[in-house]
Design a protein around this motif. Structure first.
Motif, PDB file in Angstrom:
ATOM      1  N   THR A 294       0.834  -1.208   0.000  1.00 23.31           N
ATOM      2  CA  THR A 294       0.000   0.000   0.000  1.00 23.31           C
ATOM      3  C   THR A 294       0.869   1.259   0.000  1.00 23.31           C
TER       4      THR A 294
ATOM      5  N   LEU B 161       2.420   1.677  -3.428  1.00 28.07           N
ATOM      6  CA  LEU B 161       1.454   2.145  -4.428  1.00 28.07           C
ATOM      7  C   LEU B 161       1.151   3.628  -4.256  1.00 28.07           C
TER       8      LEU B 161
ATOM      9  N   LYS C  57       1.744   6.561  -7.006  1.00 26.70           N
ATOM     10  CA  LYS C  57       0.667   7.495  -7.392  1.00 26.70           C
ATOM     11  C   LYS C  57       1.189   8.930  -7.328  1.00 26.70           C
TER      12      LYS C  57
ATOM     13  N   TRP D 218      -9.467   2.429  -6.765  1.00 29.28           N
ATOM     14  CA  TRP D 218      -8.157   2.948  -6.402  1.00 29.28           C
ATOM     15  C   TRP D 218      -8.161   3.490  -4.973  1.00 29.28           C
TER      16      TRP D 218
ATOM     17  N   TYR E 109      -7.761   0.497  -2.782  1.00 29.68           N
ATOM     18  CA  TYR E 109      -6.414  -0.069  -2.884  1.00 29.68           C
ATOM     19  C   TYR E 109      -5.397   0.782  -2.130  1.00 29.68           C
ATOM     20  N   LEU E 110      -5.497   2.103  -2.280  1.00 29.02           N
ATOM     21  CA  LEU E 110      -4.498   3.000  -1.692  1.00 29.02           C
ATOM     22  C   LEU E 110      -4.709   3.241  -0.196  1.00 29.02           C
TER      23      LEU E 110
ATOM     24  N   VAL F  80      -1.610  -3.142 -10.200  1.00 31.50           N
ATOM     25  CA  VAL F  80      -0.233  -2.828  -9.802  1.00 31.50           C
ATOM     26  C   VAL F  80       0.607  -2.581 -11.049  1.00 31.50           C
TER      27      VAL F  80
ATOM     28  N   LEU G  15      -0.265   0.847 -12.616  1.00 30.78           N
ATOM     29  CA  LEU G  15       0.264   1.985 -11.868  1.00 30.78           C
ATOM     30  C   LEU G  15       1.772   2.110 -12.080  1.00 30.78           C
ATOM     31  N   CYS G  16       2.483   1.016 -12.105  1.00 29.76           N
ATOM     32  CA  CYS G  16       3.924   1.062 -12.384  1.00 29.76           C
ATOM     33  C   CYS G  16       4.182   1.678 -13.762  1.00 29.76           C
TER      34      CYS G  16
ATOM     35  N   GLU H 101       8.203  -2.830 -12.904  1.00 35.45           N
ATOM     36  CA  GLU H 101       7.156  -3.470 -12.098  1.00 35.45           C
ATOM     37  C   GLU H 101       7.643  -4.600 -11.209  1.00 35.45           C
TER      38      GLU H 101
ATOM     39  N   CYS I 258       7.367  -4.113  -7.279  1.00 38.83           N
ATOM     40  CA  CYS I 258       5.963  -3.984  -6.863  1.00 38.83           C
ATOM     41  C   CYS I 258       5.220  -5.307  -6.999  1.00 38.83           C
TER      42      CYS I 258
ATOM     43  N   TRP J  57       3.375  -7.474  -4.220  1.00 39.88           N
ATOM     44  CA  TRP J  57       1.998  -7.938  -4.425  1.00 39.88           C
ATOM     45  C   TRP J  57       1.901  -9.444  -4.173  1.00 39.88           C
TER      46      TRP J  57
END
Length: 131
Positions: free
Chosen positions: A10, A13, A17, A38, A41-42, A53, A56-57, A64, A67, A71
């Motif tokens: 989290t 991420l 963001k 989102w 998730y955040l 994921v 967002l990467c 990635e 991340c 995950w």
């Protein structure tokens, strides 16, 4: 209760963001996931799908691999697939001994079998004949 793995994911991420310079609305517009998803998730309320994921990467211009590894850890923890490892023994304490195995019948490897006792012989008596 959130796992440490989920908390790390989290935080990562959220950082991505910020790096991407997008709001929740922007994430919803530039990914295949909604603004409200989102948000969950955040906040760490819901584990995001793997694809979220990855997206967002991509938006943040970050590789990635790290991340996705985070995950994987969070997902395996939440699904119960991680092995439960007992805590390490404290210094100065001996681990509990394993129970002794029952010995198998028969001679030990490399040793001949002891001779079997011979049963006593019965004395043969002639059956009585009836006249």
């Amino acid at each position: 209760m959130r796992s440490p793995e989920r908390a790390r994911l989290t935080a990562t991420l959220r950082s991505l963001k910020e790096h991407a310079g997008l709001s929740l609305t922007g994430l919803g517009e530039h990914t295949s996931f909604s603004k409200s998803s989102w948000g969950r998730y955040l906040k760490g309320e819901t584990l995001p799908p793997r694809e979220a994921v990855r997206e967002l990467c991509r938006l943040a211009g970050e590789p990635e691999g790290r991340c996705l590894a985070l995950w994987e850890l969070a997902e395996s923890e939440s699904s119960g697939r991680t092995a439960r490892v007992p805590p390490p023994a404290r210094p100065g304490t001996a681990p509990e001994p394993e129970p002794a195995e029952e010995p198998e019948e028969g001679p030990a490897p490399g040793h001949p079998a002891p001779p079997r006792p011979t049963p006593p012989r019965a004395t043969a008596t002639a059956p009585a004949h009836a006249p």
